[in-house]
Write a protein that holds these residues in place. Structure first.
Motif, mmCIF file in Angstrom:
data_model
loop_
_atom_site.group_PDB
_atom_site.id
_atom_site.type_symbol
_atom_site.label_atom_id
_atom_site.label_comp_id
_atom_site.label_asym_id
_atom_site.label_seq_id
_atom_site.Cartn_x
_atom_site.Cartn_y
_atom_site.Cartn_z
ATOM 1 N N LEU A 19 16.917 -18.008 18.014
ATOM 2 C CA LEU A 19 15.188 -17.914 17.934
ATOM 3 C C LEU A 19 14.938 -19.522 17.415
ATOM 4 N N GLU A 20 15.711 -20.017 16.419
ATOM 5 C CA GLU A 20 15.348 -21.212 15.856
ATOM 6 C C GLU A 20 15.416 -22.371 16.752
ATOM 7 N N GLU A 21 16.539 -22.277 17.569
ATOM 8 C CA GLU A 21 16.728 -23.450 18.452
ATOM 9 C C GLU A 21 15.963 -23.351 19.809
ATOM 10 N N GLU A 22 15.290 -22.286 20.244
ATOM 11 C CA GLU A 22 14.679 -22.024 21.213
ATOM 12 C C GLU A 22 13.245 -22.241 20.977
ATOM 13 N N HIS A 23 12.870 -22.354 19.572
ATOM 14 C CA HIS A 23 11.203 -22.387 19.110
ATOM 15 C C HIS A 23 10.560 -21.195 19.590
ATOM 16 N N ASN A 24 11.290 -20.008 19.445
ATOM 17 C CA ASN A 24 10.694 -18.552 20.083
ATOM 18 C C ASN A 24 9.513 -18.247 19.494
ATOM 19 N N ARG B 155 6.878 -1.597 21.631
ATOM 20 C CA ARG B 155 8.272 -1.663 21.449
ATOM 21 C C ARG B 155 8.923 -2.217 22.825
ATOM 22 N N TYR B 156 7.995 -2.052 24.187
ATOM 23 C CA TYR B 156 8.558 -2.554 25.203
ATOM 24 C C TYR B 156 8.800 -4.198 25.225
ATOM 25 N N ILE B 157 7.859 -4.709 24.254
ATOM 26 C CA ILE B 157 7.621 -6.240 24.418
ATOM 27 C C ILE B 157 8.950 -6.631 23.306
ATOM 28 N N VAL B 158 9.232 -5.845 22.381
ATOM 29 C CA VAL B 158 10.157 -6.347 21.455
ATOM 30 C C VAL B 158 11.494 -6.275 22.020
ATOM 31 N N GLN B 159 11.711 -5.186 22.868
ATOM 32 C CA GLN B 159 13.091 -4.948 23.489
ATOM 33 C C GLN B 159 13.203 -5.932 24.392
ATOM 34 N N LYS B 160 12.186 -6.201 25.300
ATOM 35 C CA LYS B 160 12.276 -7.200 26.151
ATOM 36 C C LYS B 160 12.544 -8.489 25.695
ATOM 37 N N GLU B 161 12.282 -8.990 24.800
ATOM 38 C CA GLU B 161 12.543 -10.231 24.030
ATOM 39 C C GLU B 161 13.743 -10.235 23.310
ATOM 40 N N ILE B 162 14.359 -9.084 22.789
ATOM 41 C CA ILE B 162 15.627 -9.166 22.549
ATOM 42 C C ILE B 162 16.624 -9.377 23.512
ATOM 43 N N LYS B 163 16.483 -8.660 24.903
ATOM 44 C CA LYS B 163 17.243 -8.978 25.798
ATOM 45 C C LYS B 163 17.165 -10.451 26.257
ATOM 46 N N LYS B 164 16.117 -11.313 26.441
ATOM 47 C CA LYS B 164 16.150 -12.380 26.591
ATOM 48 C C LYS B 164 16.903 -13.239 25.947
ATOM 49 N N VAL B 165 16.813 -13.165 24.482
ATOM 50 C CA VAL B 165 17.459 -13.929 23.588
ATOM 51 C C VAL B 165 19.142 -13.672 23.621
ATOM 52 N N VAL B 166 19.517 -12.509 23.710
ATOM 53 C CA VAL B 166 20.778 -11.919 23.943
ATOM 54 C C VAL B 166 21.573 -12.564 24.947
ATOM 55 N N LYS B 167 20.521 -12.622 26.406
ATOM 56 C CA LYS B 167 21.072 -13.332 27.407
ATOM 57 C C LYS B 167 21.464 -14.807 27.280
ATOM 58 N N ARG B 168 20.507 -15.476 26.333
ATOM 59 C CA ARG B 168 20.824 -16.997 26.195
ATOM 60 C C ARG B 168 21.962 -17.186 25.436
ATOM 61 N N ILE B 169 22.335 -16.313 24.586
ATOM 62 C CA ILE B 169 23.267 -16.365 23.835
ATOM 63 C C ILE B 169 24.565 -16.311 24.556
ATOM 64 N N ARG B 170 24.526 -15.243 25.420
ATOM 65 C CA ARG B 170 25.827 -15.110 26.274
ATOM 66 C C ARG B 170 25.948 -16.399 27.017
#
Length: 416
Positions: free
Chosen positions: A184-189, A303-318
């Protein structure tokens, strides 16, 4: 009209007319007619109809028919209006699908067991199966009390989730938490501050979405929880509204810990700039009030917004893990998926890891039952015991660790 006339049982003269009254199988019958002959015929027909209906309820009513009647008559009076559709829908897709067309009187424990086994094979979560079985048990208990069945078939069955915890209940490790916050820090999310507050408060995602700035007390350093953002789909139509919290215990005050105040102030400044930029394009309805957490277009964080953002961050980490592994010639580590509710369990876990008492954690989490809190505590304790026992092979003396009861800050590279 002769007053000496002997009238059939249940019929009397009232206000110059004949009145017929009776209670059959708990159903009240009341008819009026000036024609006694016609009234007697109608009265007998009405009693026969009730008896036939009662017999059908006892011999021919299906589970789906009874569930609808029970839910609308009993359960719907005890739950929030926003919970009715999700509860009915979940039941319809589980026991309603497997057993719904069976006659109520014919359902046996084996049928319930087979339905649960089929749900497990289908991949239904433990929480879903636990929820619908509880609903079926209540429904059947009411049928038993009304003498529609001889016993409750939900009692003597083996539940498939014993000693299992759902994916949502598995908290992030400290390493996983730090990796997520680092990203989150690195991507200035845009949502960086929001996620920090989630990790530092244990808020339910609905409670997070309904927070208003008047709920943030910067003088007394706490967050007041008194509303929840409900978002569901009913017959394909999106229904979104601010409602009361989940339970009475959900009304609570959560003190600022770690960087909570710092993050809230940073978010407030960022949000005010966004509001000025968007002007009349700000999307939060006026009736929702001055919401704390919104999207980049000023709409509520569901909830949909929060879940969607988690998936995006997890994808970048992977992706970064895969790139690093390729450079080193190693197999990449896979950062696991998780849900918004996982962050809530992670907060509770960090609390236990620093030694906060279960009763305090229960209050912070807004749990109705201490057993819910203790389930998390048990898993933390088991892990801690394994770590402590492993020390016997590392040193001659084993020192009992002392825990700091104050929660420190959780920067991306520090421990809560």
């Amino acid at each position: 009209m002769s007053k000496e006339m002997i009238l059939p049982k249940g019929i009397r003269i009232k206000n110059g007319s004949y009145e017929a009254r009776a209670v059959v199988k708990g159903v009240s019958i009341c008819l009026h007619n000036k024609d006694l002959t016609q009234l007697k015929q109608d009265f007998e027909a009405a009693k026969a109809h009730v008896k036939d209906s009662a017999n059908y309820r006892k011999t021919g009513i299906t589970l789906n028919e009874w569930f609808e009647e029970w839910f609308d008559t009993v359960k719907a009076k005890k739950v929030k209006p926003t919970s009715i559709y999700p509860m009915k829908s979940r039941f319809k897709k589980t026991f309603g699908f497997y057993l719904g067309n069976m006659k109520l009187k014919d359902i046996r424990p084996l049928d319930v067991q087979n339905a649960l086994n089929a749900m497990e094979d289908e991949g239904k979560s433990s929480s879903t199966m636990r929820d619908v079985l509880g609903r079926l048990r209540e429904c059947m208990e009411f049928a038993l009390a009304n003498q529609l069945i001889g016993y409750n078939p939900c009692i003597v069955i083996e539940v498939p989730w014993t000693d299992k915890i759902t994916e949502e209940e598995i908290p992030l490790t400290q390493e996983e938490q730090n990796r997520f916050l680092n990203e989150l820090e690195e991507e200035h999310n845009w949502y960086k501050e929001m996620f920090y507050v989630m990790f530092l408060s244990g808020l339910r995602v609905g409670e997070l979405g309904a927070l208003r700035w008047e709920d943030i007390d910067f003088d007394n350093k706490c967050i007041s929880v008194s509303h929840s953002l409900s978002c569901s789909y009913q017959d394909g139509v999106k229904v979104e509204e601010i409602v009361s919290p989940k339970t009475v215990n959900s009304y609570r005050k959560i003190p600022f810990v770690g960087e909570a105040e710092e993050m809230l102030l940073a978010w407030k400044e960022k949000q005010e700039r966004l509001r000025q930029q968007l002007g009349n394009r700000w999307r939060t309805p006026e009736e929702y009030g001055n919401l704390v957490f919104v999207t980049g277009m000023g709409s509520p964080c569901t909830r949909y917004i929060v879940q969607k953002e988690i998936k995006k961050v997890v994808k970048r980490i992977r992706e970064k893990q895969a790139f690093d592994a390729m450079e080193k010639g190693e197999a990449p580590k896979r950062f696991r998926d998780f849900h918004p509710h996982t962050i809530r369990h992670t907060f509770a876990t960090r609390c236990f890891e620093v030694g906060i008492e279960p009763k305090v954690v229960q209050k912070l989490m807004g749990h109705s039952n201490i057993s819910t809190t203790l389930n998390i505590y048990t898993h933390v304790l088991e892990q801690k015991q394994m770590e402590e026992v492993a020390k016997f092979g590392m040193a001659r003396t084993v020192k009992i660790p002392k825990y700091d009861m104050q929660i420190p800050k959780i920067t991306a590279n520090s421990h809560l």
